[in-house]
Design an enzyme around this catalytic site. Structure first.
Site, PDB file in Angstrom:
ATOM      1  N   HIS A  43       0.852  -1.187   0.000  1.00 24.26           N
ATOM      2  CA  HIS A  43       0.000   0.000   0.000  1.00 24.26           C
ATOM      3  C   HIS A  43       0.884   1.232   0.000  1.00 24.26           C
ATOM      4  O   HIS A  43       1.952   1.250   0.616  1.00 24.26           O
ATOM      5  CB  HIS A  43      -0.919  -0.003   1.227  1.00 24.26           C
ATOM      6  CG  HIS A  43      -2.078   0.928   1.121  1.00 24.26           C
ATOM      7  ND1 HIS A  43      -1.981   2.262   1.428  1.00 24.26           N
ATOM      8  CD2 HIS A  43      -3.364   0.720   0.726  1.00 24.26           C
ATOM      9  CE1 HIS A  43      -3.157   2.838   1.237  1.00 24.26           C
ATOM     10  NE2 HIS A  43      -4.009   1.923   0.806  1.00 24.26           N
ATOM     11  N   GLU A  60      -7.663  -5.004  -0.623  1.00 22.68           N
ATOM     12  CA  GLU A  60      -8.182  -5.686  -1.802  1.00 22.68           C
ATOM     13  C   GLU A  60      -8.178  -7.211  -1.667  1.00 22.68           C
ATOM     14  O   GLU A  60      -8.967  -7.893  -2.313  1.00 22.68           O
ATOM     15  CB  GLU A  60      -7.388  -5.289  -3.052  1.00 22.68           C
ATOM     16  CG  GLU A  60      -7.751  -3.947  -3.635  1.00 22.68           C
ATOM     17  CD  GLU A  60      -6.965  -2.815  -3.006  1.00 22.68           C
ATOM     18  OE1 GLU A  60      -6.082  -3.120  -2.174  1.00 22.68           O
ATOM     19  OE2 GLU A  60      -7.210  -1.641  -3.344  1.00 22.68           O
TER      20      GLU A  60
END
Length: 236
Positions: free
Chosen positions: A120, A178
């Site tokens: 991320h 995700e």
């Protein structure tokens, strides 16, 4: 529409998540509606990410709410921002077919490919949203055939973390939102091609809040830039 079926009109009296599922399949179980609602709430806002920033920039021009939201959608279309959950399903299916998670993951890294569902731009620790959605998938249980899928995904997750720790020791690459988003939306019946659209359905609430806040300030977002290229010699 992709399956040649006629679209169902929305029901303004129904809860948002429940109505999304009804329009998708004609029915909406309470358990799936609750799970989808938890997902939409979890992703509705996440700071000044690319799509939210684009929304605020357009809102600051007083172009109107519709134009601002379209700007957010345009930014979300890029695969570096909102396109990861679908490829997570493709990755899980490919690993299951290969039979060796660690070997498959090492091969992808050697080819310079990204491991979807990990890493991320902001977090250097485990994305806290991942555990929220993992718990939602676990609660769906065997009724929605998520039990064995979740167990397999947990195995892949651990293998990926181990492989990434060895392959990229200088970086802290952890599970992101995700990874378990993919399992939740798969259980809800959404095709993987529509995952980013469902993400947008949740994030649009946050975009609207940001746009209205920006419009209320009445200030135009106009960042300054500094030229750092070569300076031509203007002396004759």
């Amino acid at each position: 529409l992709g399956r040649g079926e006629k679209p169902l009109p929305p029901d303004a009296r129904a809860d948002h998540a429940k109505d999304m599922l009804r329009m998708l399949s004609g029915t909406a179980s309470p358990a799936l509606a609750k799970a989808l609602d938890r997902y939409l709430v979890t992703v509705c806002d996440h700071g000044l990410n690319a799509s939210t920033f684009a929304t605020r920039v357009v809102a600051s021009t007083q172009a109107g709410l519709t134009s601002a939201i379209l700007a957010g959608l345009g930014a979300l279309k890029g695969p570096l921002h909102g396109g990861a959950p679908g490829p997570v399903i493709e990755m899980l299916d490919a690993i299951e077919a290969s039979g060796d998670a660690a070997a498959w993951l090492r091969n992808e890294i050697a080819r310079g490919e990204r491991i979807m569902g990990f890493g991320h731009r902001i977090y250097r620790v485990r994305d806290p949203r991942a555990d929220v959605l993992k718990a939602v998938v676990r609660r769906l249980g065997t009724r929605y055939e998520t039990g064995s899928r979740l167990a397999f995904a947990e195995t892949v997750e651990q293998a990926a973390l181990d492989v990434l720790r060895v392959a990229k020791p200088q970086r802290s690459i952890q599970t992101n939102v995700e990874f378990y988003t993919a399992l939740l939306l798969e259980a809800a019946g959404f095709p993987k091609e529509a995952f980013s659209n469902v993400f947008a359905a949740g994030r649009v609430a946050g975009w609207i809040a940001h746009a209205r806040e920006q419009q209320a300030t009445g200030r135009l977002i106009r960042p300054q830039s500094r030229y750092v290229g070569p300076v031509p010699d203007l002396v004759a």
